[in-house]
Write an enzyme that holds these catalytic residues in place. Structure first.
Site, PDB file in Angstrom:
ATOM      1  N   ASN A 113      -5.314   2.737 -13.142  1.00 44.27           N
ATOM      2  CA  ASN A 113      -4.387   1.767 -12.552  1.00 44.27           C
ATOM      3  C   ASN A 113      -2.972   2.300 -12.716  1.00 44.27           C
ATOM      4  OD1 ASN A 113      -3.364  -0.834 -11.615  1.00 44.27           O
ATOM      5  ND2 ASN A 113      -2.802  -1.242 -13.739  1.00 44.27           N
ATOM      6  N   ASP A 119      -3.513  -4.419 -18.266  1.00 46.69           N
ATOM      7  CA  ASP A 119      -2.612  -3.280 -18.476  1.00 46.69           C
ATOM      8  C   ASP A 119      -2.730  -2.727 -19.893  1.00 46.69           C
ATOM      9  OD1 ASP A 119      -1.644  -3.618 -15.836  1.00 46.69           O
ATOM     10  OD2 ASP A 119      -0.261  -5.158 -16.526  1.00 46.69           O
ATOM     11  N   HIS A 143       0.932   1.067 -13.201  1.00 44.59           N
ATOM     12  CA  HIS A 143       1.672  -0.122 -13.617  1.00 44.59           C
ATOM     13  C   HIS A 143       3.151   0.239 -13.757  1.00 44.59           C
ATOM     14  CE1 HIS A 143       2.415  -3.966 -15.484  1.00 44.59           C
ATOM     15  NE2 HIS A 143       3.085  -3.334 -16.435  1.00 44.59           N
ATOM     16  N   SER A 182       3.463   3.819 -15.546  1.00 37.54           N
ATOM     17  CA  SER A 182       2.363   4.383 -16.331  1.00 37.54           C
ATOM     18  C   SER A 182       1.084   4.365 -15.505  1.00 37.54           C
ATOM     19  CB  SER A 182       2.107   3.537 -17.586  1.00 37.54           C
ATOM     20  OG  SER A 182       3.281   3.379 -18.356  1.00 37.54           O
ATOM     21  N   GLY A 218       0.772  -1.236   0.000  1.00 37.78           N
ATOM     22  CA  GLY A 218       0.000   0.000   0.000  1.00 37.78           C
ATOM     23  C   GLY A 218       0.803   1.285   0.000  1.00 37.78           C
ATOM     24  N   MET A 277      -3.741  -6.836  -7.743  1.00 37.02           N
ATOM     25  CA  MET A 277      -3.086  -7.827  -8.606  1.00 37.02           C
ATOM     26  C   MET A 277      -4.078  -8.765  -9.290  1.00 37.02           C
ATOM     27  SD  MET A 277      -0.127  -6.693  -8.275  1.00 37.02           S
ATOM     28  CE  MET A 277       0.981  -7.900  -8.979  1.00 37.02           C
TER      29      MET A 277
HETATM   30  C1  GRF Z   1       3.560  -0.819  -7.521  1.00 33.99           C
HETATM   31  O1  GRF Z   1       4.824  -0.987  -8.071  1.00 33.99           O
HETATM   32  C2  GRF Z   1       2.536  -0.650  -8.599  1.00 33.99           C
HETATM   33  O2  GRF Z   1       3.035   0.012  -9.722  1.00 33.99           O
HETATM   34  C3  GRF Z   1       2.216  -2.071  -8.946  1.00 33.99           C
HETATM   35  O3  GRF Z   1       2.227  -2.765  -7.746  1.00 33.99           O
HETATM   36  C4  GRF Z   1       3.080  -2.095  -6.822  1.00 33.99           C
HETATM   37  C5  GRF Z   1       2.268  -1.812  -5.608  1.00 33.99           C
HETATM   38  O4  GRF Z   1       3.050  -1.314  -4.554  1.00 33.99           O
HETATM   39  N1  GRF Z   1       0.974  -2.150  -9.689  1.00 33.99           N
HETATM   40  P1  GRF Z   1       2.352  -0.734  -3.250  1.00 33.99           P
HETATM   41  O5  GRF Z   1       1.462  -1.840  -2.679  1.00 33.99           O
HETATM   42  O6  GRF Z   1       1.557   0.470  -3.647  1.00 33.99           O
HETATM   43  O7  GRF Z   1       3.474  -0.397  -2.322  1.00 33.99           O
END
Ligand code: GRF
Length: 220
Positions: free
Chosen positions: A111, A149, A113, A140, A16, A94
């Site tokens: 989202n 994505d 990514h 992105s 998070g 995820m």
């Molecule tokens: C981030 O790198 C985001 O880009 C990807 O998952 C990761 C999440 O990290 N989709 P966090 O849980 O926000 O620390």
């Protein structure tokens, strides 16, 4: 007369840190948002703990309790709608969301990514950028569609790959950029400067021909 802040829900499966960046931007007055719900498919997600500390309602839904992916996604998004959320941010969520569940939200879900889309959809983006010998990597933010994505990209942050970078170091160097990129992009959406209409992304009323780019002073 003050305008009511936009009601936003966030979905996250992990620690998070991107949610924390959104909360910080809001606390600094840079994001006029009321967080109405933080949801997860993982009851142990750090994002849920952060939300609890910030007094934001949380929702942990276990996909195993549903007959199939679509049933889970429909229930999840119905509960998000019931929270009053107008916009939904996927911040490390995820899962790919079913197209039917997404339909009412088109143009209202973004989202983040960790790659320069359209490169490296899916997992292990840092490793794949290194293995390909890329000189540049990045993150992105895109509107979400049923394609993994694959929705229209609205903003990107770039960094140069350095000789000493391995997968972990690259991820660590990218993360602070993600933490600026996501709140800045959400702010555009909240302020109605960014829209996805009739197949085109508009920013300030003009068709966006290339993603906005995160610079020293924000999105350009
Ligand atoms: C981030 O790198 C985001 O880009 C990807 O998952 C990761 C999440 O990290 N989709 P966090 O849980 O926000 O620390």
């Amino acid at each position: 007369m003050s305008i009511a802040p936009a009601k936003v829900a966030v979905l996250a499966s992990g620690r998070g840190s991107n949610l924390a960046a959104l909360l910080d931007a809001c606390a600094r007055g840079e994001l006029p948002v009321e967080f109405v719900l933080v949801g997860s498919d993982k009851a142990a997600a750090g994002a849920l703990r952060l939300a609890e500390v910030a007094d934001i309602p949380t929702l942990a839904l276990d996909p195993h309790g549903y007959p199939d992916r679509r049933a889970f996604d429909l229930d999840l998004l119905a509960r998000i709608a019931a929270s009053g959320a107008e916009l939904l941010v996927l911040a490390g969520f995820m899962r790919v969301i079913d197209g039917e569940a997404l339909r009412p939200w088109e143009g209202r879900i973004i989202n983040i990514h960790p790659s320069l889309l359209p490169k490296y959809r899916g997992l292990h983006t840092h490793r794949r950028a290194l293995e390909a010998g890329d000189r540049e990597h990045g993150a992105s933010v895109h509107f979400v569609t049923a394609e993994l994505d694959g929705g229209p990209v609205v903003a990107q942050a770039r960094l140069t790959i350095e000789p000493g970078d391995d997968e972990q170091r690259l991820a660590e160097r990218l993360l602070p950029l993600e933490h600026r990129l996501l709140p800045a992009t959400l702010a555009l959406l909240v302020n109605r400067r960014l829209q996805w209409q009739a197949g085109a992304v508009l920013c300030d009323g003009r068709t966006l021909s290339a993603p906005l780019s995160l610079g020293e002073h924000g999105l350009e």
